[in-house]
Every structure is written in structure tokens, then in C-alpha cells.
Design an enzyme around this catalytic site. Structure first.
Site, PDB file in Angstrom:
ATOM      1  CE1 TYR A  17       0.067 -13.189-107.207  1.00  0.00           C
ATOM      2  CE2 TYR A  17       0.315 -13.073-104.834  1.00  0.00           C
ATOM      3  CZ  TYR A  17      -0.365 -12.715-105.982  1.00  0.00           C
ATOM      4  OH  TYR A  17      -1.468 -11.906-105.903  1.00  0.00           O
TER       5      TYR A  17
ATOM      6  CE1 TYR B 219      -1.301  -8.445-104.933  1.00  0.00           C
ATOM      7  CE2 TYR B 219      -3.003  -6.759-104.996  1.00  0.00           C
ATOM      8  CZ  TYR B 219      -2.618  -8.057-104.735  1.00  0.00           C
ATOM      9  OH  TYR B 219      -3.531  -8.973-104.275  1.00  0.00           O
TER      10      TYR B 219
END
Length: 388
Positions: A297, A341
């Protein structure tokens, strides 16, 4: 935390379908429309229909409730539905929840989804605005009056300490940004397709909150992503090779706050990631050396380095050199820095493609993939593997 090794989920469930919308900066559609499109695409990829689905999982932040998505897609009765808190930290936890439901017999086919207009609508990077009072929000009261108003400013505190402790410069973060953008440049689905960057570009980008520059921060995206989870036995009857859930875990550290855990003993690591890592390695019997691809991430580049260290790929302060050396194929879709995102859900989809052998930046022979969720908050992780 107990060192007891539980039965785990290995072999109980698998990801069998992935689907997404276009990744854009202005979708022109409602978040519900994005969610429904992504779910339909994931089901089509799995060779399943709405009538096969009896479970849905999403994020607490999502504006499209499970029953509303079910109506929009044409799904019938639900026997399982769940939401996971803590923003991007929930990404892998949605699949964890789905796998638990399948393993327990609470549902047979569970779709995990995330959809938002995060660029054209509510922009999380804008920071705290008209927040409703909550118990967990009290922690922000120790940071907001001093100008720490945005996620970038909160991460900058830990990033500064990391650089100081290990005698590094902000260039250390640049290797993560360059790697993500290099992979995004070859990915037609990525927003930054065809636009790689160099370390010089990283160093020339404007400051956001020192020592973080613009290219240390993930982009903002409109879009949706969904994945389908079912039993391994059923997965073997479907069109694509299953991405078996070898292990899944959630974790929160001591003195955990949401992005502002400044009163821990050490600001140079991410204890919540360490808590997940220990569970994944213990329950799977695997080690960092067994991993073929890392999907980490990457909301902010410093936290990618800290995750690599927490997961044991390298020692404290060594992650920048580890990334620069290309020691592990990293964020082969471009990550949130380069592709989109989507609170990490697009990273899960990339892990599935790597195991199928269909990724744009395919790693030859990829058989085990680590996926992590948002760090700095209570988080989650997955180990996905090829069947057999």
C-alpha cells in the site's frame, strides 16, 4: 499477542474474479453506478452471475450500501454482509471477511467492492473538514491546532524521524515513487500510463509537507474495483486459475491512532504492519524469501519503506537500498502512486493477475504474492498463491 498458531484459512477460499471501472479524475457518474459497474465486471470475469452472489463486503466509508448495490446489480437474497473500518487499512480485510464467511458456510460467493469519486467529490487528501465528534477523533485534537491538518502532514512527522534515525535524505523515498511510475508507464489502465519519472523529477517536485514532496503522495481517483471470493473447490470449476487465499490477517498496534500515533516509543516503524506480518508468516509457514511479488500500500512513499522492514524483507533503515536494487518486484501495476488510488483494492486485483500470468508487468513464474493495506491505521494483509 499470543504466539498460538491457529488453523488459518489456507485452502478454504480463493479470489476468482476481478473487475474495475475506468480510473479517472472526473467519472461523471454516481458512486453507486461505479460500484455496480465494478461488481458486474468482477462477476463476468469470474464466470458467475448476480444470482450466484449471497454475500457483499465493503468499507465503512463507502456511500453505496450493500443492499443498494445488490438491487442495482440484480443480486437476490444476501446471507452475509459486512463493512470494515479504517479507510485503506480495510482493503485486505474485506477479502479476509469474505474468506471467513465462505470457510464458515455463511455464504458461498462474496463480492468485495470499493467505489468513490475521490477526486471529483470528497477528497481525502484535503484533510479534516467539518468532522463529526467521535471518541477516536479526540486524538486529532493534539495535532490539528499545531497545523497538522492533512494525512501528508501526519505522515511527514514519522518520515522526518525515519530519515533522522537512519541518516538518510528524502531521496530515499524517491526510489519508491520511481518504481511505481515505471510500472504505471507500461500499464494502459494506469492514470500515469506512458509517464515514468526519474529521481531528478522526484527531487524537483514541490514540497507538500517536508520531507514529503508531491511525488511522495498518492494521487486522487474516481473509480471502482471489485473482487469475487468463493471456495477453492468451486473456484476450480470456473474459467480462471484461482488465486488461493493462503493467509489473511488484520492488526492494530499498541497506542494505535489513525495516522497520528506520535506517542509510541518509536516513530520509525509501523507496529500495525508488524502485527499483520507476524500472523501471515506464522499461519502460512512462509517467509519473505518465498514471496515473488510485493503489492504494498503506497499512499505515501515512506510507509512503503517501513512496511518492507516490518515484514522482514530487510533490516531497519535498509528499505531504500532494497527498493533501489529491485530486490523484490514491487507494485507491478503502478500502485496508488501510478495506477489509481482505490484504497488498495486495485492492488488485490493486480495480485490476482500476477498469479494468473496476465499482468501487464508480469513476473515470470509468480506463485506467491503479498498484498498489504493502508498503514498508519489499523491494517490488514493477504498472502495469495497459485493453486496447487
Amino acid at each position: 499477542m499470543s504466539a498460538r498458531r491457529g488453523p488459518g484459512l489456507s485452502g478454504a477460499a480463493a479470489v476468482v474474479g476481478v473487475g474495475a471501472t475506468e480510473f479517472s479524475k472526473d467519472s461523471g457518474r454516481s458512486e453507486l453506478a461505479l460500484a455496480a459497474e465494478a461488481v458486474r465486471a468482477a462477476l463476468a470475469d469470474a464466470g458467475l452471475g448476480p444470482g450466484d452472489v449471497d454475500g457483499l463486503v465493503t468499507f465503512t466509508m463507502d456511500t453505496s450500501p450493500e443492499i443498494t448495490v445488490a438491487q442495482a446489480v440484480g443480486i437476490g437474497e444476501l446471507t452475509f454482509f459486512s463493512r470494515v473500518h479504517y479507510g485503506g487499512g480495510a482493503a485486505c480485510a474485506t477479502v479476509h471477511q469474505a474468506a471467513l464467511a465462505v470457510a464458515a458456510g455463511a455464504a458461498e460467493v462474496v463480492v468485495c467492492y470499493r467505489a468513490f469519486n475521490e477526486r471529483s467529490g470528497r477528497r481525502f487528501g484535503a484533510g479534516v473538514r467539518r468532522r463529526e465528534p467521535t471518541a477516536e477523533g479526540v486524538a486529532l485534537g493534539w495535532a490539528l491546532p499545531f497545523g497538522l491538518l492533512t494525512p501528508a502532514s501526519w505522515v511527514a512527522m514519522a518520515a522526518r524521524r525515519y530519515l533522522h534515525t537512519y541518516g538518510l535524505t528524502p531521496e530515499a523515498f524517491g526510489h519508491v515513487a520511481v518504481t511505481g511510475r515505471r510500472h504505471a508507464a507500461a500499464n494502459p489502465a494506469a492514470y500515469f500510463h506512458g509517464r515514468p519519472i526519474t529521481l531528478a523529477d522526484h527531487a524537483a517536485s514541490r514540497w507538500i509537507a517536508e520531507p514529503l514532496r508531491l511525488l511522495d503522495c498518492c494521487q486522487e481517483t474516481d473509480g471502482g474495483q471489485a473482487v469475487v471470493v468463493t471456495s477453492v473447490d468451486r473456484a476450480r470449476t470456473l474459467p480462471h486459475p484461482p488465486a488461493v487465499i493462503v493467509a489473511a490477517a488484520q492488526g492494530a498496534g499498541r497506542a494505535q491512532e489513525q495516522m497520528t500515533s506520535f506517542y509510541r516509543d518509536d516513530l520509525t516503524g509501523l507496529p500495525e504492519a508488524g502485527a499483520v506480518a507476524r500472523q501471515l508468516w506464522r499461519s502460512s509457514g512462509l517467509t519473505p524469501g518465498d514471496i515473488d511479488v510485493g503489492i504494498l500500500y503506497d499512499h505515501f512513499t515512506p510507509f512503503v519503506l517501513m512496511q518492507l522492514e516490518e515484514y522482514g524483507f530487510c533490516g531497519p533503515g535498509e528499505a531504500a537500498d532494497f527498493v533501489a536494487a529491485g530486490a523484490l518486484p514491487l507494485n507491478t501495476h503502478g500502485g496508488q502512486l501510478g495506477e489509481a488510488y482505490l484504497h488498495g483494492m486495485n492492488g488485490i486485483a493486480e495480485a490476482v493477475r500476477q498469479l494468473r500470468g496476465t499482468a501487464v508487468n508480469q513476473v515470470p513464474g509468480a506463485a506467491r504474492v503479498l498484498v498489504t493495506a493502508g498503514s498508519g491505521v489499523p491494517t490488514s494483509g493477504l498472502l495469495l498463491g497459485a493453486d496447487g
